[in-house]
Design a protein around this motif. Structure first.
Motif, PDB file in Angstrom:
ATOM      1  N   GLY A  39      -2.655   6.296 -11.417  1.00 57.19           N
ATOM      2  CA  GLY A  39      -1.657   5.629 -11.099  1.00 57.19           C
ATOM      3  C   GLY A  39      -1.957   3.920 -10.776  1.00 57.19           C
ATOM      4  N   SER A  40      -0.886   3.411 -10.542  1.00 57.79           N
ATOM      5  CA  SER A  40      -0.863   1.817 -10.209  1.00 57.79           C
ATOM      6  C   SER A  40      -0.392   1.661  -8.993  1.00 57.79           C
ATOM      7  CB  SER A  40      -0.386   1.223 -11.345  1.00 57.79           C
ATOM      8  OG  SER A  40      -0.961   1.337 -12.512  1.00 57.79           O
ATOM      9  N   LEU A  41      -0.735   0.542  -8.282  1.00 54.46           N
ATOM     10  CA  LEU A  41      -0.206  -0.016  -7.091  1.00 54.46           C
ATOM     11  C   LEU A  41      -0.303  -1.710  -7.128  1.00 54.46           C
ATOM     12  CD1 LEU A  41      -1.213   2.282  -3.990  1.00 54.46           C
ATOM     13  CD2 LEU A  41       1.134   1.808  -4.974  1.00 54.46           C
ATOM     14  N   ARG A  42       0.468  -2.361  -6.768  1.00 50.91           N
ATOM     15  CA  ARG A  42       0.326  -3.853  -6.488  1.00 50.91           C
ATOM     16  C   ARG A  42       0.488  -4.402  -5.049  1.00 50.91           C
ATOM     17  NH1 ARG A  42       4.141  -8.691  -7.835  1.00 50.91           N
ATOM     18  NH2 ARG A  42       2.724 -10.142  -8.918  1.00 50.91           N
ATOM     19  N   LEU A  43      -0.528  -4.844  -4.583  1.00 47.94           N
ATOM     20  CA  LEU A  43      -0.503  -5.276  -3.261  1.00 47.94           C
ATOM     21  C   LEU A  43      -0.294  -6.750  -3.242  1.00 47.94           C
ATOM     22  CD1 LEU A  43      -3.946  -3.584  -2.111  1.00 47.94           C
ATOM     23  CD2 LEU A  43      -1.837  -2.834  -1.940  1.00 47.94           C
ATOM     24  N   SER A  44       0.226  -7.169  -2.216  1.00 48.09           N
ATOM     25  CA  SER A  44       0.686  -8.723  -1.805  1.00 48.09           C
ATOM     26  C   SER A  44       0.306  -9.243  -0.394  1.00 48.09           C
ATOM     27  CB  SER A  44       2.205  -8.828  -1.982  1.00 48.09           C
ATOM     28  OG  SER A  44       2.717  -8.387  -3.246  1.00 48.09           O
ATOM     29  N   CYS A  45      -0.395 -10.575  -0.554  1.00 47.86           N
ATOM     30  CA  CYS A  45      -0.615 -10.942   0.859  1.00 47.86           C
ATOM     31  C   CYS A  45      -0.048 -12.307   0.800  1.00 47.86           C
ATOM     32  CB  CYS A  45      -2.267 -11.022   0.783  1.00 47.86           C
ATOM     33  SG  CYS A  45      -2.853 -11.938   2.219  1.00 47.86           S
ATOM     34  N   GLY A  87      -6.131 -10.163   7.374  1.00 48.74           N
ATOM     35  CA  GLY A  87      -5.064  -9.659   7.491  1.00 48.74           C
ATOM     36  C   GLY A  87      -5.006  -8.532   8.398  1.00 48.74           C
ATOM     37  N   GLN A  88      -4.022  -7.898   8.559  1.00 43.98           N
ATOM     38  CA  GLN A  88      -4.198  -6.494   9.512  1.00 43.98           C
ATOM     39  C   GLN A  88      -4.408  -5.087   8.513  1.00 43.98           C
ATOM     40  OE1 GLN A  88      -0.412  -5.512  11.160  1.00 43.98           O
ATOM     41  NE2 GLN A  88       0.403  -5.246   9.110  1.00 43.98           N
ATOM     42  N   GLY A  89      -4.401  -5.168   7.290  1.00 44.27           N
ATOM     43  CA  GLY A  89      -4.691  -4.176   6.177  1.00 44.27           C
ATOM     44  C   GLY A  89      -3.597  -3.333   6.054  1.00 44.27           C
ATOM     45  N   THR A  90      -3.782  -2.908   4.556  1.00 48.95           N
ATOM     46  CA  THR A  90      -2.556  -1.918   4.079  1.00 48.95           C
ATOM     47  C   THR A  90      -3.472  -0.819   3.552  1.00 48.95           C
ATOM     48  OG1 THR A  90      -0.776  -1.716   2.743  1.00 48.95           O
ATOM     49  CG2 THR A  90      -2.584  -3.231   1.920  1.00 48.95           C
ATOM     50  N   GLN A  91      -3.011   0.326   3.941  1.00 48.72           N
ATOM     51  CA  GLN A  91      -3.541   1.707   3.642  1.00 48.72           C
ATOM     52  C   GLN A  91      -3.211   1.946   2.029  1.00 48.72           C
ATOM     53  OE1 GLN A  91      -5.907   3.355   4.827  1.00 48.72           O
ATOM     54  NE2 GLN A  91      -6.083   4.816   3.273  1.00 48.72           N
ATOM     55  N   VAL A  92      -4.325   2.164   1.092  1.00 44.66           N
ATOM     56  CA  VAL A  92      -4.134   2.886  -0.319  1.00 44.66           C
ATOM     57  C   VAL A  92      -4.761   4.139  -0.191  1.00 44.66           C
ATOM     58  CG1 VAL A  92      -4.847   2.594  -2.531  1.00 44.66           C
ATOM     59  CG2 VAL A  92      -4.024   0.589  -1.244  1.00 44.66           C
ATOM     60  N   THR A  93      -4.090   5.216  -0.578  1.00 38.74           N
ATOM     61  CA  THR A  93      -4.570   6.590  -0.519  1.00 38.74           C
ATOM     62  C   THR A  93      -4.128   7.216  -2.151  1.00 38.74           C
ATOM     63  OG1 THR A  93      -4.076   6.762   1.758  1.00 38.74           O
ATOM     64  CG2 THR A  93      -4.361   8.887   0.063  1.00 38.74           C
ATOM     65  N   GLY A  95       0.965  -1.197   0.048  1.00 38.83           N
ATOM     66  CA  GLY A  95      -0.035  -0.034  -0.084  1.00 38.83           C
ATOM     67  C   GLY A  95       0.949   1.339  -0.002  1.00 38.83           C
ATOM     68  N   GLY A  96       0.260   2.406  -0.244  1.00 41.44           N
ATOM     69  CA  GLY A  96       0.836   3.588  -0.547  1.00 41.44           C
ATOM     70  C   GLY A  96       0.179   4.598  -0.973  1.00 41.44           C
ATOM     71  N   LEU A  97       0.962   5.696  -1.089  1.00 37.27           N
ATOM     72  CA  LEU A  97       0.043   7.061  -2.101  1.00 37.27           C
ATOM     73  C   LEU A  97       0.289   6.947  -3.113  1.00 37.27           C
ATOM     74  CD1 LEU A  97      -1.377   9.733  -1.561  1.00 37.27           C
ATOM     75  CD2 LEU A  97       1.014  10.602  -1.184  1.00 37.27           C
ATOM     76  N   VAL A  98      -0.817   7.393  -4.167  1.00 40.88           N
ATOM     77  CA  VAL A  98      -0.543   7.178  -5.673  1.00 40.88           C
ATOM     78  C   VAL A  98      -1.329   8.087  -6.153  1.00 40.88           C
ATOM     79  CG1 VAL A  98      -2.225   5.511  -5.860  1.00 40.88           C
ATOM     80  CG2 VAL A  98      -0.261   5.915  -7.506  1.00 40.88           C
ATOM     81  N   GLN A  99      -1.074   8.933  -7.128  1.00 42.16           N
ATOM     82  CA  GLN A  99      -1.896   9.664  -7.936  1.00 42.16           C
ATOM     83  C   GLN A  99      -3.148   9.049  -8.799  1.00 42.16           C
ATOM     84  OE1 GLN A  99       1.015  12.192 -10.235  1.00 42.16           O
ATOM     85  NE2 GLN A  99       1.445  13.546  -8.477  1.00 42.16           N
ATOM     86  N   PRO A 100      -4.161   9.953  -8.864  1.00 42.71           N
ATOM     87  CA  PRO A 100      -5.020   9.534  -9.799  1.00 42.71           C
ATOM     88  C   PRO A 100      -4.425   8.827 -11.067  1.00 42.71           C
ATOM     89  CG  PRO A 100      -5.825  11.149  -8.626  1.00 42.71           C
ATOM     90  CD  PRO A 100      -4.326  11.070  -8.202  1.00 42.71           C
ATOM     91  N   LEU A 104      -6.106   3.990 -11.080  1.00 43.78           N
ATOM     92  CA  LEU A 104      -6.516   4.208  -9.784  1.00 43.78           C
ATOM     93  C   LEU A 104      -7.276   5.504  -9.586  1.00 43.78           C
ATOM     94  CD1 LEU A 104      -3.757   2.914  -7.488  1.00 43.78           C
ATOM     95  CD2 LEU A 104      -6.315   2.129  -7.349  1.00 43.78           C
ATOM     96  N   LYS A 105      -8.450   5.579  -8.685  1.00 48.43           N
ATOM     97  CA  LYS A 105      -9.169   6.824  -8.562  1.00 48.43           C
ATOM     98  C   LYS A 105      -9.360   7.190  -7.042  1.00 48.43           C
ATOM     99  CE  LYS A 105     -12.442   4.877 -11.980  1.00 48.43           C
ATOM    100  NZ  LYS A 105     -14.143   4.626 -12.260  1.00 48.43           N
ATOM    101  N   PRO A 106      -9.605   8.401  -6.799  1.00 46.11           N
ATOM    102  CA  PRO A 106      -9.739   8.752  -5.581  1.00 46.11           C
ATOM    103  C   PRO A 106     -10.622   7.888  -4.865  1.00 46.11           C
ATOM    104  CG  PRO A 106      -9.796  10.832  -6.881  1.00 46.11           C
ATOM    105  CD  PRO A 106      -9.594   9.474  -7.921  1.00 46.11           C
ATOM    106  N   GLU A 107     -11.752   7.431  -5.192  1.00 52.54           N
ATOM    107  CA  GLU A 107     -12.700   6.839  -4.773  1.00 52.54           C
ATOM    108  C   GLU A 107     -12.256   5.251  -4.193  1.00 52.54           C
ATOM    109  OE1 GLU A 107     -14.538   7.487  -8.570  1.00 52.54           O
ATOM    110  OE2 GLU A 107     -13.117   8.727  -7.458  1.00 52.54           O
ATOM    111  N   ASP A 108     -10.993   4.770  -4.888  1.00 51.79           N
ATOM    112  CA  ASP A 108     -10.303   3.652  -4.207  1.00 51.79           C
ATOM    113  C   ASP A 108      -9.465   3.659  -3.049  1.00 51.79           C
ATOM    114  OD1 ASP A 108     -11.132   2.213  -6.658  1.00 51.79           O
ATOM    115  OD2 ASP A 108      -9.480   3.254  -7.831  1.00 51.79           O
ATOM    116  N   THR A 109      -9.723   4.803  -2.437  1.00 53.20           N
ATOM    117  CA  THR A 109      -8.751   5.292  -1.304  1.00 53.20           C
ATOM    118  C   THR A 109      -9.669   4.377  -0.209  1.00 53.20           C
ATOM    119  OG1 THR A 109      -8.106   7.427  -1.847  1.00 53.20           O
ATOM    120  CG2 THR A 109      -8.122   6.930   0.692  1.00 53.20           C
TER     121      THR A 109
END
Length: 115
Positions: free
Chosen positions: A16-22, A106-112, A9-14, A85-90
């Motif tokens: 953009g892309s992120l890849r989460l792992s579990c 899991g404990q969760g990971t924040q996406v903003t 997780g992390g901060l990304v601009q509208p 990614l959209k702001p609504e995905d936060t």
């Protein structure tokens, strides 16, 4: 006992892309289904995507065509590739595993998503 550990997780601009792992540890059976759920402040937790041990997937309507879930059974790990990614995905994104009558989180990971 099963433990789930999210990352990515992390901060990304509208746009953009992120890849989460579990990564799952413990007793994982071949009937298990894993997935991602998310929860934004003031909202209920909602389905993002799930994947069975055999690779069958389903997605929440709001992420179809933008997110892709995958699973590496050799590593007991699932991934969530998030594009456009959209702001609504936060939200806080939570990894989930279900097998037999047991459910684990899991404990969760924040996406903003913000400009």
């Amino acid at each position: 006992q099963v433990q789930l550990a999210e990352s990515g997780g992390g901060l990304v601009q509208p746009g953009g892309s992120l890849r989460l792992s579990c990564a799952a540890s413990g007793s994982i059976f071949k009937i298990s289904t894993m997935g991602w759920y998310r929860q934004a402040p003031g909202k209920s937790r909602e389905l993002v995507a799930t994947i069975t041990y055999g690779g069958s997937t389903n997605y929440g309507d709001s992420v179809k065509g933008r997110f892709t879930i995958s699973r590496d059974n050799a590593k007991n790990t699932i991934y969530l590739q998030m594009n456009s990614l959209k702001p609504e995905d936060t939200a806080a994104y939570y990894c989930n595993l279900q097998q037999f009558i047991s459910t684990y989180w899991g404990q969760g990971t924040q996406v903003t998503v913000s400009s």
